[in-house]
Scaffold this motif. Structure first.
Motif, mmCIF file in Angstrom:
data_model
loop_
_atom_site.group_PDB
_atom_site.id
_atom_site.type_symbol
_atom_site.label_atom_id
_atom_site.label_comp_id
_atom_site.label_asym_id
_atom_site.label_seq_id
_atom_site.Cartn_x
_atom_site.Cartn_y
_atom_site.Cartn_z
ATOM 1 N N MET A 16 0.958 -1.362 -0.101
ATOM 2 C CA MET A 16 -0.128 0.084 0.158
ATOM 3 C C MET A 16 0.948 1.277 0.091
ATOM 4 S SD MET A 16 -2.763 1.299 2.911
ATOM 5 C CE MET A 16 -1.293 2.386 3.794
ATOM 6 N N ARG A 17 0.543 2.244 -0.796
ATOM 7 C CA ARG A 17 1.157 3.723 -0.673
ATOM 8 C C ARG A 17 0.151 4.761 -0.368
ATOM 9 N NH1 ARG A 17 5.920 3.853 -4.068
ATOM 10 N NH2 ARG A 17 6.587 1.875 -4.205
ATOM 11 N N ALA A 18 0.525 5.747 0.514
ATOM 12 C CA ALA A 18 -0.028 6.645 1.160
ATOM 13 C C ALA A 18 0.049 7.852 -0.275
ATOM 14 C CB ALA A 18 0.251 7.452 2.376
ATOM 15 N N LEU A 19 -1.289 8.223 -0.717
ATOM 16 C CA LEU A 19 -1.124 9.227 -1.644
ATOM 17 C C LEU A 19 -1.900 10.589 -1.156
ATOM 18 C CD1 LEU A 19 -0.776 10.411 -4.654
ATOM 19 C CD2 LEU A 19 -3.138 9.217 -5.093
ATOM 20 N N PRO A 20 -1.267 11.780 -0.973
ATOM 21 C CA PRO A 20 -1.984 12.841 -0.253
ATOM 22 C C PRO A 20 -2.400 13.607 -1.591
ATOM 23 C CG PRO A 20 0.383 13.191 -0.080
ATOM 24 C CD PRO A 20 0.282 11.900 -0.766
ATOM 25 N N LEU A 21 -3.537 14.093 -1.331
ATOM 26 C CA LEU A 21 -4.181 15.104 -2.553
ATOM 27 C C LEU A 21 -4.802 16.234 -1.939
ATOM 28 C CD1 LEU A 21 -6.384 12.132 -4.172
ATOM 29 C CD2 LEU A 21 -4.222 13.195 -5.211
#
Length: 219
Positions: A1-6
């Motif tokens: 899993m990767r964390a993606l900030p938007l």
């Protein structure tokens, strides 16, 4: 899993944005965290025949659920100006007021897309500490500083997104930010557009670049 900030910009539809991102990029995941506010919230309450719609200055409390190419299944809770809490199944028509910071956990994706306007494009997964705007694809040559509620800023953002030009968006929403951009450009008006670190100008300069057919070269 990767964390993606938007970061969602004012006026964007929260549900439509997440549906489009997941569908066009075939990515799945879930919401890890959210902060921000809405000008309009649409949500389905249990047993009601139609979605409930609220308008005003609405603060997001929680957003829980999953995103997938089949669509986002999310539950929203929020507070109105009287501190009354509302909530239900997130529906289209939920619009960002000043901004929404969203953190997604993306599953088993070597690449993920960040959207340029409403048209997502593939980009390398950023490091967890990298703040990614939904207007931005990495890397980008264009920086744009905007004032919230500024119509010329909104036009400039629409022009960049319709041309699918990757760009970084900086909101000038406090005095320190204003002084920073004034010191960098010498301008007191917005938007302020920079290309490769050099000041291009405001909306008129960006529009002239588009009319000459040179804006596409910044993709």
């Amino acid at each position: 899993m990767r964390a993606l900030p938007l970061t969602l910009a004012p006026g964007q539809d929260l549900k439509v944005f997440l549906d489009t991102l997941a569908r066009e990029q075939q990515c799945s995941g879930f919401v890890l965290g959210v902060v921000g506010n809405l000008s309009r919230a649409a949500f389905q309450c249990p047993g009601r025949p139609e979605p409930t719609v609220l308008e005003g200055d609405l603060e997001i409390i929680t957003l829980n659920g999953t995103v997938s190419p089949q669509g986002a299944h999310l539950h929203l809770s929020l507070s109105d100006g009287a501190c009354q809490v509302w909530g239900g199944h997130l529906e289209p028509g939920t619009l960002v007021l000043k901004g929404v910071e969203l953190l997604l956990g993306v599953l088993d994706q070597p690449k993920v897309a960040v959207a340029v306007g409403s048209h997502p494009v593939t980009a390398p997964m950023p490091a967890p500490s990298t703040q990614v705007s939904p207007w931005q694809a990495l890397p980008s040559r264009v920086e744009i500083a905007v004032l919230p509620g500024c119509p010329w800023c909104a036009r400039a953002l629409r022009l960049l997104s319709s041309a699918e030009v990757p760009h970084q968006v900086f909101r000038v929403d406090h005095d320190d930010a204003f002084h920073h951009w004034h010191g960098r450009s010498g301008m007191s008006t917005f938007p302020q557009v920079f290309v490769d670190g050099t000041l291009l100008g405001g909306y008129d300069a960006l529009s002239a670049l588009h009319e000459r057919g040179d804006l596409m070269q910044l993709r």
